[in-house]
Scaffold this motif. Structure first.
Motif, PDB file in Angstrom:
ATOM      1  N   LEU A   1       0.849  -1.197   0.000  1.00 22.46           N
ATOM      2  CA  LEU A   1       0.000   0.000   0.000  1.00 22.46           C
ATOM      3  C   LEU A   1       0.881   1.243   0.000  1.00 22.46           C
ATOM      4  N   VAL A   2       0.591   2.160  -0.894  1.00 25.64           N
ATOM      5  CA  VAL A   2       1.358   3.402  -0.988  1.00 25.64           C
ATOM      6  C   VAL A   2       0.392   4.547  -1.261  1.00 25.64           C
ATOM      7  N   GLN A   3       0.726   5.712  -0.758  1.00 27.54           N
ATOM      8  CA  GLN A   3      -0.127   6.882  -0.956  1.00 27.54           C
ATOM      9  C   GLN A   3       0.067   7.460  -2.358  1.00 27.54           C
ATOM     10  N   PRO A   4      -0.952   8.115  -2.885  1.00 28.82           N
ATOM     11  CA  PRO A   4      -0.784   8.804  -4.179  1.00 28.82           C
ATOM     12  C   PRO A   4       0.406   9.744  -4.138  1.00 28.82           C
ATOM     13  N   GLY A   5       1.186   9.701  -5.220  1.00 28.12           N
ATOM     14  CA  GLY A   5       2.398  10.502  -5.285  1.00 28.12           C
ATOM     15  C   GLY A   5       3.624   9.801  -4.744  1.00 28.12           C
ATOM     16  N   GLY A   6       3.416   8.669  -4.120  1.00 29.21           N
ATOM     17  CA  GLY A   6       4.523   7.935  -3.518  1.00 29.21           C
ATOM     18  C   GLY A   6       5.273   7.069  -4.503  1.00 29.21           C
TER      19      GLY A   6
ATOM     20  N   ASN B   1       7.425   5.668  -9.540  1.00 27.94           N
ATOM     21  CA  ASN B   1       7.343   6.977  -8.871  1.00 27.94           C
ATOM     22  C   ASN B   1       6.052   7.686  -9.246  1.00 27.94           C
ATOM     23  N   SER B   2       5.728   8.713  -8.501  1.00 25.92           N
ATOM     24  CA  SER B   2       4.519   9.517  -8.769  1.00 25.92           C
ATOM     25  C   SER B   2       3.302   8.625  -8.975  1.00 25.92           C
TER      26      SER B   2
ATOM     27  N   ASP C   1      -2.783   3.238 -10.936  1.00 24.27           N
ATOM     28  CA  ASP C   1      -1.677   2.280 -11.002  1.00 24.27           C
ATOM     29  C   ASP C   1      -1.941   1.064 -10.114  1.00 24.27           C
ATOM     30  N   THR C   2      -3.035   1.105  -9.353  1.00 26.20           N
ATOM     31  CA  THR C   2      -3.383  -0.031  -8.511  1.00 26.20           C
ATOM     32  C   THR C   2      -3.618  -1.264  -9.371  1.00 26.20           C
ATOM     33  N   ALA C   3      -2.869  -2.321  -9.102  1.00 26.73           N
ATOM     34  CA  ALA C   3      -2.922  -3.518  -9.934  1.00 26.73           C
ATOM     35  C   ALA C   3      -2.037  -4.607  -9.360  1.00 26.73           C
ATOM     36  N   VAL C   4      -2.234  -5.808  -9.858  1.00 25.03           N
ATOM     37  CA  VAL C   4      -1.259  -6.873  -9.671  1.00 25.03           C
ATOM     38  C   VAL C   4      -0.223  -6.711 -10.777  1.00 25.03           C
ATOM     39  N   TYR C   5       1.034  -6.704 -10.383  1.00 30.35           N
ATOM     40  CA  TYR C   5       2.126  -6.547 -11.337  1.00 30.35           C
ATOM     41  C   TYR C   5       2.823  -7.898 -11.509  1.00 30.35           C
TER      42      TYR C   5
END
Lengths: 106, 122
Positions: free
Chosen positions: B11-16, B84-85, B90-94
């Motif tokens: 989990l990461v915040q927007p912009g992170g 970045n950014s 961008d939330t997804a399984v990579y």
């Protein structure tokens, strides 16, 4: 950019049915097309490459055809393990996947 | 046996920022081009980035260009994706995926990892 479409988006079928999924490219991609099968929570699995070549280990009931802009994936006799989502992918120019076709139980 | 194991999601915040890794084994990693492919929850597959075997050629999808950086360390049999950014979309399984041939562009992918989930949310 090359856009890919698939039809239908969902397909309801029974075991033993012949199933055909269509994939169309926005411009000619020759035979640079692959098909994948994906089950929930799992990674995609390569089925067909170069439009019609069967990946090693994939059952012969799967076949692919087409060239240019229109392609088909056919499952000759649907088996219980085949209920899944199927994606086409072009690799003529970079890579683009189709939106997927879900094959579910009728 | 070919294995690709992704890690680094979370989990990461927007912009992170976040850095994903993919550990490869069972094949000569330095001989293969590699890719990142992502899948948003309930959505289809989206190719993200490609890197050639020697890192000499790199491509990105327009949706991540300028924000994501792909790299590899052949000595460590590892593939990376620096993100970045980050945005909610961008939330997804990579997934990391092996290219079937040594080619100057993405080809088709014969082996995939199990994926790592990235969630961008405040």
């Amino acid at each position: 950019d090359i856009q890919m479409t698939q039809s239908p988006s969902t397909l309801s079928a029974s075991v033993g049915d012949r199933v055909t999924i269509t994939c169309r490219a926005s411009q000619s991609i020759s035979s640079w097309l692959a098909w994948y099968q994906q089950k929930p929570g799992k990674a995609p699995k390569l089925l067909i490459y170069d439009a019609s070549s069967l990946e090693s280990g994939v059952p012969s009931r799967f076949s692919g055809s087409g060239s240019g802009t229109e392609f088909t994936l056919t499952i000759s006799s649907l088996q219980p393990d085949d209920f899944a989502t199927y994606y086409c992918q072009q690799y003529n120019s970079y890579s683009t996947f189709g939106p997927g076709t879900k094959v579910d139980i009728k | 046996e070919v294995q690709l194991v992704e890690s680094g999601g979370g989990l990461v915040q927007p912009g992170g920022s976040l850095r994903l890794s993919c550990a490869a084994s069972g094949f000569t990693f330095s001989s293969y081009s590699m890719n990142w492919v992502r899948q948003a929850p309930g959505k289809g597959l989206e190719w993200v980035s490609y890197i050639s075997s020697s890192s000499s050629t790199i491509y990105y999808a327009d949706s991540v260009k300028g924000r994501f950086t792909i790299s590899r360390d052949n000595a460590k049999n590892s593939l990376y994706l620096q993100m970045n950014s980050l945005r909610a979309e961008d939330t997804a399984v990579y997934y990391c995926a092996r290219d079937v041939v040594v080619s100057p562009e993405p080809y088709y992918f014969d082996y995939w990892g199990q994926g790592t989930l990235v969630t961008v949310s405040s």
